[in-house]
Motif scaffolding. Structure first.
Motif, mmCIF file in Angstrom:
data_model
loop_
_atom_site.group_PDB
_atom_site.id
_atom_site.type_symbol
_atom_site.label_atom_id
_atom_site.label_comp_id
_atom_site.label_asym_id
_atom_site.label_seq_id
_atom_site.Cartn_x
_atom_site.Cartn_y
_atom_site.Cartn_z
ATOM 1 N N GLU A 174 65.140 33.590 73.370
ATOM 2 C CA GLU A 174 64.990 34.893 73.883
ATOM 3 C C GLU A 174 66.554 35.458 74.013
ATOM 4 O O GLU A 174 66.925 36.348 74.695
ATOM 5 C CB GLU A 174 64.558 35.017 75.415
ATOM 6 N N VAL A 234 67.374 39.400 74.597
ATOM 7 C CA VAL A 234 67.070 40.055 75.751
ATOM 8 C C VAL A 234 67.496 39.281 76.979
ATOM 9 O O VAL A 234 67.521 39.867 78.018
ATOM 10 C CB VAL A 234 65.556 40.364 76.018
ATOM 11 N N SER A 283 67.578 40.552 81.067
ATOM 12 C CA SER A 283 66.639 40.052 82.145
ATOM 13 C C SER A 283 67.397 39.083 83.319
ATOM 14 O O SER A 283 67.221 39.345 84.293
ATOM 15 C CB SER A 283 65.696 39.236 81.210
ATOM 16 N N THR A 334 70.269 30.815 73.485
ATOM 17 C CA THR A 334 69.875 31.654 74.885
ATOM 18 C C THR A 334 70.293 31.027 76.095
ATOM 19 O O THR A 334 70.890 31.988 77.018
ATOM 20 C CB THR A 334 68.233 31.303 74.981
ATOM 21 N N ASP A 394 59.203 36.767 83.390
ATOM 22 C CA ASP A 394 59.572 36.365 82.057
ATOM 23 C C ASP A 394 60.935 36.894 81.462
ATOM 24 O O ASP A 394 61.561 37.836 82.431
ATOM 25 C CB ASP A 394 58.421 37.197 81.138
ATOM 26 N N ASP A 454 61.777 38.630 79.163
ATOM 27 C CA ASP A 454 61.901 39.945 78.490
ATOM 28 C C ASP A 454 61.565 40.892 79.770
ATOM 29 O O ASP A 454 61.271 42.176 79.225
ATOM 30 C CB ASP A 454 61.213 39.903 77.305
ATOM 31 N N SER A 492 59.684 46.278 81.047
ATOM 32 C CA SER A 492 59.649 45.382 79.806
ATOM 33 C C SER A 492 60.774 46.010 78.923
ATOM 34 O O SER A 492 60.779 46.950 78.656
ATOM 35 C CB SER A 492 58.463 45.473 79.124
ATOM 36 N N ARG A 515 61.130 44.147 75.938
ATOM 37 C CA ARG A 515 60.908 43.943 74.521
ATOM 38 C C ARG A 515 59.802 44.893 73.798
ATOM 39 O O ARG A 515 58.588 45.183 74.082
ATOM 40 C CB ARG A 515 59.717 42.556 74.651
#
Length: 379
Positions: free
Chosen positions: A55, A58, A62, A88, A138, A140, A257, A259
């Motif tokens: 990830e 993003v 986040s 990440t 999450d 994202d 979100s 994403r």
């Protein structure tokens, strides 16, 4: 002749029921910015658990939004790096406010577990017995600074064991504008929020992007291990934990979100990942679902355009009711109400996505996520 007349009026009867007898799912009235409860006298300890696999694009946004939470009580963030190879974990470690952050390296997934739930379970184990609430979110999803305060206030004021927000999804490009509001609409049709939030109802659902869970209630229910193979993990957790107390699910602008879905193919993959799991991997339920989708969404415009007499009128009325039911979600996503007339076409494409999900499962590629085929049930 009698059966033909019954068929002509059946879609209209179904839409009348959906509008007035199915929990008023379509009104989009249950939101976290309405009937906001006051802050508690004392803010309890909360630990956020974030599973992340590749990830890197993003994770800064986040995790950064979690570290920036304006929360007066004890709060920390646990990032479980699920065998990422794109940096990440290091990106997260370099963020401001990392004194609140613990990054752990996830171990290989055992048999019988999905990757996400195995990562979540490791994060919960790391949290230990300190937090009153676990905030599952999450990698994202970006949160506004006041989101946790509002979540805890709502949970505490109503004694909720699960408080979940359906994150506001990206709706910018052509594919997103066509498919995303309908995705939210269909989710509410499957799980009317009023019924989810009613302790007397067996309907249970949650949105995995933002779930605040009472830790002790989750432990009493058997923990994450009790749903370890679930593809639709958020709703499985909701079903598990609703037996322990009241739950709440609503729309929000506080969880966003980040994403994007660049095209229809990416949205197809997102839907196909879990659609057949929703049908319990049953060929019989699949056939019934496709037939129902055809009757509910496709038949009204076909009757309105190609029918005659009273049948045409019934089809037209059903189509207009369908379009009208879509308006509140379209308004939430700042889309024109005229998109409501396209709901039959959108519903038809989602039916194809559902069929594709079943085909992928039969090919041994069910529940595909981050390069893993995770569906455990074979049919």
């Amino acid at each position: 002749m009698i059966w033909a007349a019954v068929f002509e009026f059946l879609p209209l009867a179904i839409w009348l029921y959906l509008l007035i007898g199915h929990g008023f799912y379509w009104t989009a009235q249950i939101r976290d910015d309405r009937n906001t409860p006051p802050d508690p006298a004392q803010f309890p300890a909360v630990t956020a658990v974030v599973p992340a696999r590749n990830e890197g694009d993003v994770i800064a946004s986040s995790i950064g939004s979690l570290l920036a939470q304006d929360y007066p009580g004890p709060f920390r963030v646990i990032l479980v790096d699920d065998e990422s190879d794109d940096g990440t974990a290091q990106i997260a470690r370099n963020l401001p406010g990392s004194e609140r952050l613990t990054v752990i390296s996830g171990t290989p997934r055992p048999p019988g577990w999905t990757g996400k739930l195995w990562a979540v379970s490791q994060g919960i184990a790391q949290a230990g017995g300190e937090p009153t609430y676990l905030w599952l979110t999450d990698a994202d999803i970006e949160h506004t600074q006041d989101n946790l305060r509002h979540l805890v206030a709502r949970a505490g004021s109503a004694g909720l064991v699960l408080t979940s927000l359906m994150a506001h999804l990206q709706c910018q490009n052509a594919a997103e504008r066509f498919y995303i509001p309908a995705f939210v609409y269909f989710f509410q049709m499957l799980y009317p929020f009023a019924r989810v939030n009613d302790p007397k109802s067996h309907t249970a659902a949650a949105a995995g992007g933002c779930m605040l869970i009472a830790r002790e209630a989750l432990e009493r229910a058997g923990g994450i291990a009790a749903v370890r193979s679930a593809i639709i993990d958020d709703c499985a957790i909701a079903r598990l934990i609703k037996a322990q107390g009241p739950i709440w699910l609503g729309l929000t602008d506080r969880s966003l979100s980040i994403r994007p879905y660049a095209n229809m193919e990416e949205i197809r993959r997102m839907v196909a990942r879990s659609a057949y799991a929703q049908l319990e991997y049953s060929r019989l339920i699949l056939v019934g679902t496709l037939a129902a989708l055809g009757l509910i969404f496709v038949a009204p415009p076909v009757m309105a355009i190609f029918g005659s007499g009273i049948g045409r009128l019934a089809g037209l009325l059903a189509w207009l009711l369908m379009a009208t039911s879509f308006w509140p979600v379209l308004r939430f996503y700042k889309r024109s109400p005229f998109w409501g007339l396209a709901l039959p076409a959108i519903g038809f494409v989602y039916a194809l996505f559902t069929l594709d999900s079943a085909i992928k499962h039969w090919q041994g590629r069910g529940g595909m996520w981050k390069g893993r085929a995770q569906a455990m049930v074979k049919s």
